[in-house]
Enzyme design. Structure first.
Site, PDB file in Angstrom:
ATOM      1  N   ASN A   9      -2.763  -6.087   7.683  1.00 31.16           N
ATOM      2  CA  ASN A   9      -2.364  -4.875   8.329  1.00 31.16           C
ATOM      3  C   ASN A   9      -3.023  -3.585   9.566  1.00 31.16           C
ATOM      4  O   ASN A   9      -4.848  -3.472   8.830  1.00 31.16           O
ATOM      5  CB  ASN A   9      -2.096  -3.587   7.280  1.00 31.16           C
ATOM      6  CG  ASN A   9      -1.857  -2.473   7.035  1.00 31.16           C
ATOM      7  OD1 ASN A   9      -1.061  -1.927   8.686  1.00 31.16           O
ATOM      8  ND2 ASN A   9      -1.813  -1.937   5.857  1.00 31.16           N
ATOM      9  N   LYS A  11      -2.728  -1.721  11.339  1.00 35.51           N
ATOM     10  CA  LYS A  11      -2.001   0.105  11.108  1.00 35.51           C
ATOM     11  C   LYS A  11      -1.870   0.280  12.707  1.00 35.51           C
ATOM     12  O   LYS A  11      -1.255  -0.817  13.123  1.00 35.51           O
ATOM     13  CB  LYS A  11      -3.662   0.356  10.475  1.00 35.51           C
ATOM     14  CG  LYS A  11      -3.935   0.452   9.162  1.00 35.51           C
ATOM     15  CD  LYS A  11      -4.257   1.328   8.106  1.00 35.51           C
ATOM     16  CE  LYS A  11      -5.174   0.300   7.043  1.00 35.51           C
ATOM     17  NZ  LYS A  11      -5.394   1.224   6.007  1.00 35.51           N
ATOM     18  N   HIS A  96       3.039   1.881   2.180  1.00 34.50           N
ATOM     19  CA  HIS A  96       1.687   1.963   1.803  1.00 34.50           C
ATOM     20  C   HIS A  96       1.236   3.686   1.900  1.00 34.50           C
ATOM     21  O   HIS A  96       2.285   4.636   1.692  1.00 34.50           O
ATOM     22  CB  HIS A  96       1.510   1.141   3.169  1.00 34.50           C
ATOM     23  CG  HIS A  96      -0.154   1.399   3.582  1.00 34.50           C
ATOM     24  ND1 HIS A  96      -0.873   2.490   3.240  1.00 34.50           N
ATOM     25  CD2 HIS A  96      -0.881   0.773   3.404  1.00 34.50           C
ATOM     26  CE1 HIS A  96      -2.098   2.058   3.545  1.00 34.50           C
ATOM     27  NE2 HIS A  96      -2.082   0.950   3.577  1.00 34.50           N
ATOM     28  N   GLU A  98      -0.740   5.539   2.705  1.00 36.53           N
ATOM     29  CA  GLU A  98      -0.599   6.059   4.328  1.00 36.53           C
ATOM     30  C   GLU A  98       0.469   7.115   4.602  1.00 36.53           C
ATOM     31  O   GLU A  98       0.359   8.084   4.727  1.00 36.53           O
ATOM     32  CB  GLU A  98      -1.217   5.614   5.018  1.00 36.53           C
ATOM     33  CG  GLU A  98      -2.624   5.907   4.831  1.00 36.53           C
ATOM     34  CD  GLU A  98      -3.097   4.040   5.468  1.00 36.53           C
ATOM     35  OE1 GLU A  98      -2.723   3.127   6.541  1.00 36.53           O
ATOM     36  OE2 GLU A  98      -4.615   3.915   4.999  1.00 36.53           O
ATOM     37  N   GLU A 168      -2.745  -1.363  -4.045  1.00 38.16           N
ATOM     38  CA  GLU A 168      -3.981  -0.854  -3.713  1.00 38.16           C
ATOM     39  C   GLU A 168      -4.385   0.425  -3.551  1.00 38.16           C
ATOM     40  O   GLU A 168      -3.891   1.670  -3.542  1.00 38.16           O
ATOM     41  CB  GLU A 168      -3.367  -0.346  -1.835  1.00 38.16           C
ATOM     42  CG  GLU A 168      -2.610  -1.895  -1.412  1.00 38.16           C
ATOM     43  CD  GLU A 168      -2.983  -1.807   0.503  1.00 38.16           C
ATOM     44  OE1 GLU A 168      -4.012  -2.697   0.916  1.00 38.16           O
ATOM     45  OE2 GLU A 168      -2.734  -1.062   0.513  1.00 38.16           O
ATOM     46  N   GLY A 174     -10.296   1.808   3.763  1.00 29.22           N
ATOM     47  CA  GLY A 174     -10.701   2.130   4.161  1.00 29.22           C
ATOM     48  C   GLY A 174     -11.585   2.688   3.992  1.00 29.22           C
ATOM     49  O   GLY A 174     -12.870   3.967   5.311  1.00 29.22           O
ATOM     50  N   SER A 214     -10.402  -2.725   1.297  1.00 29.38           N
ATOM     51  CA  SER A 214     -12.142  -2.561   1.548  1.00 29.38           C
ATOM     52  C   SER A 214     -12.095  -4.518   1.632  1.00 29.38           C
ATOM     53  O   SER A 214     -13.294  -4.134   0.854  1.00 29.38           O
ATOM     54  CB  SER A 214     -13.269  -1.500   0.624  1.00 29.38           C
ATOM     55  OG  SER A 214     -12.552  -0.244   1.507  1.00 29.38           O
TER      56      SER A 214
HETATM   57  P1  PGA Z   1      -8.789  -1.394   4.212  1.00 29.76           P
HETATM   58  O1  PGA Z   1      -6.798  -1.331   3.961  1.00 29.76           O
HETATM   59  O2  PGA Z   1      -9.012  -2.940   4.272  1.00 29.76           O
HETATM   60  O3  PGA Z   1      -9.287  -0.578   5.543  1.00 29.76           O
HETATM   61  O4  PGA Z   1      -9.180  -0.045   3.301  1.00 29.76           O
HETATM   62  C1  PGA Z   1      -6.222  -2.393   3.255  1.00 29.76           C
HETATM   63  C2  PGA Z   1      -4.982  -1.639   3.541  1.00 29.76           C
HETATM   64  O5  PGA Z   1      -4.508   0.243   3.480  1.00 29.76           O
HETATM   65  O6  PGA Z   1      -3.401  -1.919   3.565  1.00 29.76           O
END
Ligand code: PGA
Length: 251
Positions: A9, A11, A96, A98, A168, A174, A214
């Site tokens: 992803n 982003k 997601h 976010e 997630e 993150g 992460s």
């Molecule tokens: P990350 O993000 O691996 O940077 O924690 C995962 C995601 O949001 O899909």
């Protein structure tokens, strides 16, 4: 045997030219991962055109990170499922955290997006997961159950058969904090149980459930070793080709 999937992803990162380079890097290393691991790259809309040919040549599937909740029309700034599918993307990440958090996505919006994605032949990668306060209050099972019941339970069995789920935990995205492999296994098994209530054990057993938050080369092997973890949705580490590939090698 369930499918094994490692999905990046990206982003809102990289220019289209940088994205094309990143894809090239992943493609160059793809032969080093086990043949039964599927790679997906979730790229910004603007990048789909720039990566699709190289991705197709390397056997890497392309995903969008969102789609509009309307088919077409006067929705300035939106990108439809049809536009995405017509460029050759096979997947779309939906729900997601976010998007839920910063863009007010609700189950109601997600149901519309799901329907449009399926109409266009896109397979959703549907994200679920609890926030830190919900985990601390012991509500994570309820939160995840609700996210599944309100969206996934509206699908037909045929649609459900094409879906990928990503668990997630928001507190791990993150942040450098990962769920332990045991925490991941516990909730992945729970998700599969909830899916089985609606679609039956056999269908639930075939559904890929990815872990995200992460996930890195250093922790992927332990997380992927768990029975109900079928791969990962990778944010930060998917921006470095060697790290993304190292995660795919962790099976
Ligand atoms: P990350 O993000 O691996 O940077 O924690 C995962 C995601 O949001 O899909």
């Amino acid at each position: 045997m369930r499918r094994k999937i490692v999905a990046g992803n990206w982003k809102m990162n990289t220019t289209p030219a940088e994205g094309a380079e990143l894809l090239k890097g992943v493609a160059a290393l793809k032969s080093t991962i086990p043949a039964d691991v599927e790679l997906i790259v979730g790229v910004p809309f603007t990048h789909i055109c720039c990566v699709k040919d190289a991705a197709a040549a390397a056997g890497i599937a392309v995903s969008a990170q969102n789609c509009a909740d309307h088919e077409s029309g006067a929705y300035t700034g939106e990108v439809s499922a049809k536009m995405i599918a017509s460029l050759g993307a096979k997947y779309v990440i939906l729900g997601h955290s976010e998007r839920r958090e910063y863009y007010g996505e609700t189950s109601q919006t997600l149901n519309k997006k799901m329907a449009l994605a399926y109409e266009q032949g896109l397979a959703p990668i549907y994200c679920v997961g609890e926030k830190l306060d919900e985990r601390e209050a012991g509500k994570h099972f309820d939160v995840v159950r609700r996210q599944i019941e309100e969206v996934v339970f509206h699908l037909t069995p045929e649609q459900f058969g094409k879906m990928v789920i990503a668990y997630e935990p928001v507190w791990a995205i993150g942040t450098g904090k990962t769920a332990t492999a045991e925490q991941a296994q516990e909730i992945h098994a729970f998700i599969r149980k909830v899916l089985a209530e609606k679609f039956g054990a056999a269908a639930a057993d075939q559904t890929p459930i990815l872990y995200g938050g992460s996930c890195k080369p250093g922790n992927a092997a332990e997380i992927f070793s768990k029975t109900d973890v079928d791969g990962g949705l990778i944010g930060g580490a998917s921006l470095v080709a060697a790290d993304f590939i190292a995660i795919a090698k962790a099976f």
